[in-house]
Structures are given as structure tokens and as C-alpha cells.
Write an enzyme that holds these catalytic residues in place. Structure first.
Site, PDB file in Angstrom:
ATOM      1  N   GLY A 185       0.882  -1.123  -0.125  1.00  0.00           N
ATOM      2  CA  GLY A 185       0.216  -0.063  -0.113  1.00  0.00           C
ATOM      3  C   GLY A 185       0.811   1.311  -0.086  1.00  0.00           C
ATOM      4  O   GLY A 185       2.023   1.060  -0.591  1.00  0.00           O
ATOM      5  N   GLU A 207       5.852  -3.102   1.114  1.00  0.00           N
ATOM      6  CA  GLU A 207       5.673  -3.051  -0.389  1.00  0.00           C
ATOM      7  C   GLU A 207       4.923  -1.505  -0.787  1.00  0.00           C
ATOM      8  O   GLU A 207       3.847  -1.642  -0.816  1.00  0.00           O
ATOM      9  CB  GLU A 207       4.937  -4.222  -1.165  1.00  0.00           C
ATOM     10  CG  GLU A 207       5.691  -5.588  -1.032  1.00  0.00           C
ATOM     11  CD  GLU A 207       6.747  -5.897  -1.866  1.00  0.00           C
ATOM     12  OE1 GLU A 207       7.230  -4.950  -2.851  1.00  0.00           O
ATOM     13  OE2 GLU A 207       7.865  -6.708  -1.585  1.00  0.00           O
ATOM     14  N   CYS A 241       1.683   0.138  -9.087  1.00  0.00           N
ATOM     15  CA  CYS A 241       2.652   0.711  -8.157  1.00  0.00           C
ATOM     16  C   CYS A 241       4.018   0.930  -9.030  1.00  0.00           C
ATOM     17  O   CYS A 241       4.895   1.901  -8.628  1.00  0.00           O
ATOM     18  CB  CYS A 241       2.940  -0.093  -7.245  1.00  0.00           C
ATOM     19  SG  CYS A 241       3.500  -1.688  -7.557  1.00  0.00           S
ATOM     20  N   GLU A 329       3.170  10.697  -5.827  1.00  0.00           N
ATOM     21  CA  GLU A 329       2.792   9.779  -6.804  1.00  0.00           C
ATOM     22  C   GLU A 329       1.574   9.946  -7.387  1.00  0.00           C
ATOM     23  O   GLU A 329       0.433  10.299  -6.738  1.00  0.00           O
ATOM     24  CB  GLU A 329       2.645   8.342  -5.928  1.00  0.00           C
ATOM     25  CG  GLU A 329       2.652   7.027  -6.969  1.00  0.00           C
ATOM     26  CD  GLU A 329       2.473   5.862  -5.970  1.00  0.00           C
ATOM     27  OE1 GLU A 329       2.332   5.994  -4.919  1.00  0.00           O
ATOM     28  OE2 GLU A 329       2.216   4.657  -6.573  1.00  0.00           O
TER      29      GLU A 329
HETATM   30  P1  NAD Z   1      -3.405   2.255   1.127  1.00  0.00           P
HETATM   31  O1  NAD Z   1      -2.225   2.320   1.802  1.00  0.00           O
HETATM   32  O2  NAD Z   1      -4.361   3.450   1.246  1.00  0.00           O
HETATM   33  O3  NAD Z   1      -4.092   0.958   1.505  1.00  0.00           O
HETATM   34  C1  NAD Z   1      -3.405  -0.173   1.581  1.00  0.00           C
HETATM   35  C2  NAD Z   1      -4.206  -1.138   2.987  1.00  0.00           C
HETATM   36  O4  NAD Z   1      -3.954  -0.488   4.066  1.00  0.00           O
HETATM   37  C3  NAD Z   1      -5.805  -1.301   2.381  1.00  0.00           C
HETATM   38  O5  NAD Z   1      -5.733  -2.814   2.869  1.00  0.00           O
HETATM   39  C4  NAD Z   1      -6.406  -0.452   3.564  1.00  0.00           C
HETATM   40  O6  NAD Z   1      -7.615  -1.062   4.128  1.00  0.00           O
HETATM   41  C5  NAD Z   1      -5.490  -0.419   4.917  1.00  0.00           C
HETATM   42  N1  NAD Z   1      -5.481   0.980   5.482  1.00  0.00           N
HETATM   43  C6  NAD Z   1      -5.712   2.121   4.681  1.00  0.00           C
HETATM   44  N2  NAD Z   1      -5.398   3.124   5.889  1.00  0.00           N
HETATM   45  C7  NAD Z   1      -5.109   2.691   6.869  1.00  0.00           C
HETATM   46  C8  NAD Z   1      -5.015   3.135   8.288  1.00  0.00           C
HETATM   47  N3  NAD Z   1      -5.216   4.416   8.411  1.00  0.00           N
HETATM   48  N4  NAD Z   1      -4.533   2.088   9.048  1.00  0.00           N
HETATM   49  C9  NAD Z   1      -4.479   0.952   8.783  1.00  0.00           C
HETATM   50  N5  NAD Z   1      -4.814   0.302   7.612  1.00  0.00           N
HETATM   51  C10 NAD Z   1      -5.252   1.128   6.693  1.00  0.00           C
HETATM   52  O7  NAD Z   1      -3.038   1.923  -0.391  1.00  0.00           O
HETATM   53  P2  NAD Z   1      -3.940   1.854  -1.503  1.00  0.00           P
HETATM   54  O8  NAD Z   1      -4.533   3.081  -1.848  1.00  0.00           O
HETATM   55  O9  NAD Z   1      -4.663   0.654  -1.450  1.00  0.00           O
HETATM   56  O10 NAD Z   1      -2.689   1.346  -2.751  1.00  0.00           O
HETATM   57  C11 NAD Z   1      -2.311   2.447  -3.305  1.00  0.00           C
HETATM   58  C12 NAD Z   1      -0.551   2.520  -2.929  1.00  0.00           C
HETATM   59  O11 NAD Z   1      -0.039   1.371  -2.739  1.00  0.00           O
HETATM   60  C13 NAD Z   1       0.109   3.266  -3.926  1.00  0.00           C
HETATM   61  O12 NAD Z   1       0.996   3.984  -3.113  1.00  0.00           O
HETATM   62  C14 NAD Z   1       0.921   2.157  -4.509  1.00  0.00           C
HETATM   63  O13 NAD Z   1       2.218   2.702  -5.077  1.00  0.00           O
HETATM   64  C15 NAD Z   1       1.025   1.239  -3.573  1.00  0.00           C
HETATM   65  N6  NAD Z   1       1.151  -0.214  -4.037  1.00  0.00           N
HETATM   66  C16 NAD Z   1       2.515  -0.739  -3.877  1.00  0.00           C
HETATM   67  C17 NAD Z   1       2.633  -2.037  -4.454  1.00  0.00           C
HETATM   68  C18 NAD Z   1       3.880  -2.710  -4.256  1.00  0.00           C
HETATM   69  O14 NAD Z   1       3.888  -4.076  -4.496  1.00  0.00           O
HETATM   70  N7  NAD Z   1       5.067  -2.111  -4.070  1.00  0.00           N
HETATM   71  C19 NAD Z   1       1.327  -2.667  -5.165  1.00  0.00           C
HETATM   72  C20 NAD Z   1       0.352  -2.053  -5.404  1.00  0.00           C
HETATM   73  C21 NAD Z   1       0.165  -0.525  -4.773  1.00  0.00           C
END
Ligand code: NAD
Length: 454
Positions: A185, A207, A241, A329
Site C-alpha cells: 500500500g 511493498e 505501483c 505519486e
Molecule cells: P493504502 O495504503 O491506502 O491501503 C492499503 C491497505 O491499508 C488497505 O488494505 C487498507 O484497508 C489499509 N489501510 C488504509 N488506511 C489505513 C490506516 N489508517 N490504518 C491501517 N490500515 C489502513 O494503499 P492503496 O490505496 O490500497 O494502494 C495504493 C498505494 O499502494 C500506492 O502508493 C501504490 O504505489 C502502492 N502499491 C504498492 C505495491 C507494491 O507491490 N510495492 C503494489 C500496489 C500498490
């Protein structure tokens, strides 16, 4: 949550997951479940953001089938004790390393590849002999519901359990004492996860994302390079990502580059009905992207439809590092183009920012290629291509610095969920008196000699 984790820990402590046959059985079962439910999986993801069956297969399911097949083929080899040389002081003895599962693992997924980013880490965890609590992203609600239904109806919850939910549920999960947390995330939430895990001294793999640059140097194959880059950028409507976040193009080829980009976008016919474009995941992300757009710098595209969650492939020119679009990003179908003249200057600029998850160099100039690879730190990347490095499981996948820590896929995934236990297995045939009483100068000289430290 506490009960789920306690039950999984009890199950883990029965040692059932240490059996390679058990792991293989679970992996086969997962593959069968996914295969038999492909139609449902396709329908759910289409409902969430119009991702086509073609894209669901090529960018999600095929990767999971590949991961499972590779795990089935190698799990025995990866789990073997690894012999290492014994040092002179300990002879006669054997020295070896035992890969062991960490225990009860938590996998938190992101929304943009909802199946891949939930199941690929779970497959790695199972292969390494862990139990798994999986929390998929709540944004693609249909895929989250389906993942929960399929797993919770078919797996023993003491071994593999899906917990659905958003911030509150994830926080409650993070309060538990896991043996491993694997998070995909944003960097913002990554920090929350890292802090929560630190309270239990739980190891993490993070990640994350970031702004991944793509260089087009003065001498490069523009036609092939642009074709590959445009595919990578607009796959999943830029919600990837490792998508190229911005372009650094040499001044001398900028006009030709922009023309090639325009032609390639036209030829690609990006549209929902062509199975090669998806919706932006929700309205709040539409607004986030709209706020990033600078109408004065639009070279191509720039149109959107908030209700349809459609955002046209958009190219921005004459962009500088100070522009709004360069601060965060993008994670959407907007591609800013920055022109450069001096390679050292532009490398300095990239290095002054956070370490990217990916970096791409489109070039025929090996000197510049070597320079960029040597001077800039980033998670991983490709030369004359983009994103495709992920499909080679021999290359670990992960970030560095702000783009994450740890990596996975293939044996790297197995490692992420394993502890490598070091063992000195000593013979009782002899016990030299060197380290025991009395401690004499002669003995010390001998010890120094054995250590090669005279
Ligand atoms: P996000 O960080 O908003 O959410 C990821 C997860 O965290 C979700 O399951 C969500 O329910 C949980 N979450 C959200 N807010 C939270 C909080 N305050 N406390 C605890 N948990 C929480 O990310 P997203 O919008 O789902 O994904 C986008 C981001 O992820 C981008 O920055 C992207 O580059 C990155 N990403 C990285 C990879 C990788 O493999 N490196 C792959 C996909 C996406």
C-alpha cells in the site's frame, strides 16, 4: 481478531504446517479454487472497476497460477537444511541452516491488483509454512467479498482466514501479536503498519509506492521504447505501483518522443469496451487526479467523466520538478514529461527525491545505462522496457527507502516468511582443553594461531 490469531497460533504449534505435503496440498487446493471460480473472479473485478477478463487473467490470475506452480516445484528444495562450512575452532562438527516458518502471518492487500496483491503474499506465506490472516483492500468491495467467501468457505480458519474491512479492522488486526506482517500500500499507511508491528517486534515486509522515472536518452529505440512504455503506463489506467510515473526525455529527441507518444496512444485505442482500460477506483481518486492536472500543460488528453470514473490518457509537457504533478505519486493515467539536457544534473535531481520503487532507462547508450544504474538507488527496474521485470520470479520484487523494505516472488517470497535458524551440530569425540581452565599464555598463542591472528 484476538481469537482468530490465538486459534491460528494453536494450530501452528501443532506443527501441521511444517509438513511439506500439507503445504503442497493447500497450494493445490487454492489453485483449484481459483481456477474453478474464474468466472466469478472476472465478474467481481469487472463490477469493481471494469477490469476485463483478459486483463484479469494476464495481470492477476496467471501470475498467481505461476507462483503456485513454482512453489509446488521448489518448496522441498527451498525448505532443505543448507549445509555451510565449519570453522577450524569447531571441528569436528557440522554446520547448517534450517529454514523455518515464522508462524502466524498477516497479509494486508492494496486495491489496484486486488487478487494478485492479496494472494501472491499469501502463497509465499503458505509455501514457507505459515498460517495466514488475509485482509484484502476494502475499496474493490466485490473482489474483497468474493475473496472472503472463497477462502472462508473452503479453508480451515485456523490455517487461512480472510478478514474484511477498512481502517478500523486493519488497526484492530495490527494490535494483535503476529509473527510476520506483509503490507502492500501507500507509504503513509506503511508507517502506521511499521509502528504497530514494532510494538510486538514483528518483522515486516513493506511493498510501497513512489514516483518511478523513465529515462529516454538521446540515442534510443523510440518506436519500441514508446510502445512498451505507453503499455506500461496505461495498463490498469496507470493505477500500478511500478507504472512509469514521469518521463525524463533528452532535449534533442523531445519532439519526436511526443509525436511517437501521441501516435502510440491513438493506435492503442484505450477504452473500456476494448478491454484495455479500467475505471479509476473511486470518485475520491478521480478528484485527487483532477486536482493534479495543470490545464496549461496538457499536451494530449485531459478529459474525464467523474460519474463514469473515466480519465483519458493524458500527457503533460514542459513540466518541471517544482510542479504540483511532481510532488506525489500520480497513480493514474497522467504522464508528465520533463526535458533534460545534462545527464548529471538530472540524475542529481532524481537522487534528491525519495528512492523510487522502479526506474526505467530506454537507451542504446551503455555508458549512460551504467551511470544511471550505478548512481541512482531504486527498488528494481528494466532497461528498454517497463513493468515486465515483475514477471521474472528469479528477480526479487520490492522497494528501498521510502518505496519499501524486503522483497518477494519466487524464493524471495519464501525467504520473506521464513527464519533461517543457524545450527552448529558438534561431535562429542573430542574436547580440546584450549578454552578451559587453566588459561595460559601458551594457550592464548595457540588460539591466536588457529584464528590466524598471530
Ligand atoms: P493504502 O495504503 O491506502 O491501503 C492499503 C491497505 O491499508 C488497505 O488494505 C487498507 O484497508 C489499509 N489501510 C488504509 N488506511 C489505513 C490506516 N489508517 N490504518 C491501517 N490500515 C489502513 O494503499 P492503496 O490505496 O490500497 O494502494 C495504493 C498505494 O499502494 C500506492 O502508493 C501504490 O504505489 C502502492 N502499491 C504498492 C505495491 C507494491 O507491490 N510495492 C503494489 C500496489 C500498490
Amino acid at each position: 481478531m484476538e481469537q482468530i490469531v490465538n486459534k491460528q497460533r494453536e494450530f501452528f504449534n501443532t506443527n501441521a504446517t511444517k509438513d511439506i505435503y500439507f503445504r503442497k496440498k493447500q497450494l493445490r487446493k487454492l489453485k483449484k479454487l481459483l481456477k474453478e471460480n474464474e468466472e466469478l473472479l472476472n465478474k467481481a473485478i469487472y463490477k469493481d472497476f471494469k477490469k476485463s477478463s483478459f486483463c484479469n487473467y494476464t495481470s492477476e490470475l496467471s501470475i498467481l497460477y505461476g507462483d503456485i506452480d513454482e512453489a509446488l516445484k521448489n518448496v522441498k528444495k527451498w525448505s532443505k537444511h543448507k549445509k555451510v562450512r565449519t570453522n577450524l575452532l569447531n571441528i569436528p562438527a557440522k554446520s547448517y541452516i534450517i529454514p523455518e516458518p515464522l508462524g502466524v502471518s498477516l497479509v494486508i492487500g492494496a486495491w489496484n491488483y486486488p487478487y494478485q496483491l492479496s494472494f501472491a503474499p499469501a502463497i509465499a506465506a503458505i509455501t514457507a509454512g505459515n498460517t495466514v490472516v488475509l485482509k484484502p483492500s476494502e475499496l474493490p468491495i466485490n473482489t474483497s467479498n468474493l475473496i472472503a467467501k472463497l477462502i472462508n468457505e473452503n479453508f480451515n480458519p485456523e490455517f487461512f482466514k480472510v478478514v474484511e474491512g477498512g481502517v478500523q479492522e486493519t488497526k484492530e488486526l495490527l494490535d494483535q501479536n503476529f509473527d510476520k506482517v506483509f503490507f502492500t500500500g501507500s507509504g503513509y499507511v506503511g508507517k502506521i503498519v511499521y509502528q504497530a508491528a514494532a510494538k510486538h517486534l514483528t518483522p515486516v515486509t513493506l511493498e510501497l509506492g513512489g514516483k518511478s522515472p523513465a529515462f529516454f536518452t538521446e540515442k534510443c529505440d523510440l518506436k519500441i521504447g514508446v510502445k512498451r512504455m505507453i503499455w506500461a503506463k496505461f495498463l490498469n489506467a496507470g493505477q500500478t505501483c511500478v507504472a512509469p510515473d514521469y518521463i525524463l526525455v533528452h532535449k534533442a529527441i523531445k519532439e519526436d518522443f511526443l509525436k511517437a507518444v501521441k501516435d502510440e496512444i491513438k493506435n492503442s485505442h484505450f477504452a473500456f469496451e476494448n478491454d484495455n482500460y479500467v475505471q479509476i477506483i473511486n470518485e475520491s481518486n478521480m478528484h485527487r487526479l483532477i486536482a493534479m492536472l495543470d490545464a496549461n500543460k496538457v499536451y494530449l488528453g485531459g478529459n474525464y467523466d467523474i460519474k463514469e470514473r473515466y480519465f483519458e490518457p493524458t500527457i503533460l509537457t514542459d513540466v518541471s520538478f517544482n510542479d504540483k504533478i511532481m510532488q506525489d505519486e500520480i497513480f493514474g493515467p497522467i504522464l508528465p514529461v520533463i526535458e533534460y539536457d545534462d545527464i548529471d544534473e538530472i540524475i542529481k535531481n532524481v537522487k534528491s527525491r525519495q528512492k523510487p520503487l522502479a526506474l526505467y532507462v530506454f537507451t542504446k547508450e551503455s555508458k549512460i545505462k551504467r551511470k544511471i544504474l550505478n548512481e541512482i538507488s531504486f527498488g528494481g527496474g528494466a532497461i528498454n522496457d517497463a513493468i515486465m521485470h515483475l514477471t521474472n520470479t528469479n528477480l526479487g520484487f520490492g522497494g528501498v527507502g521510502a518505496s519499501g523494505m524486503g522483497n518477494y516472488h519466487g524464493e524471495n517470497g519464501f525467504r520473506a516468511f521464513s527464519h533461517y535458524k543457524s545450527i552448529l551440530d558438534k561431535s562429542t569425540l573430542i574436547e580440546p582443553n584450549l578454552k578451559h581452565h587453566p588459561r595460559t599464555d601458551k594457550k592464548l598463542r595457540l588460539i591466536k594461531m588457529i584464528l590466524g591472528q598471530k
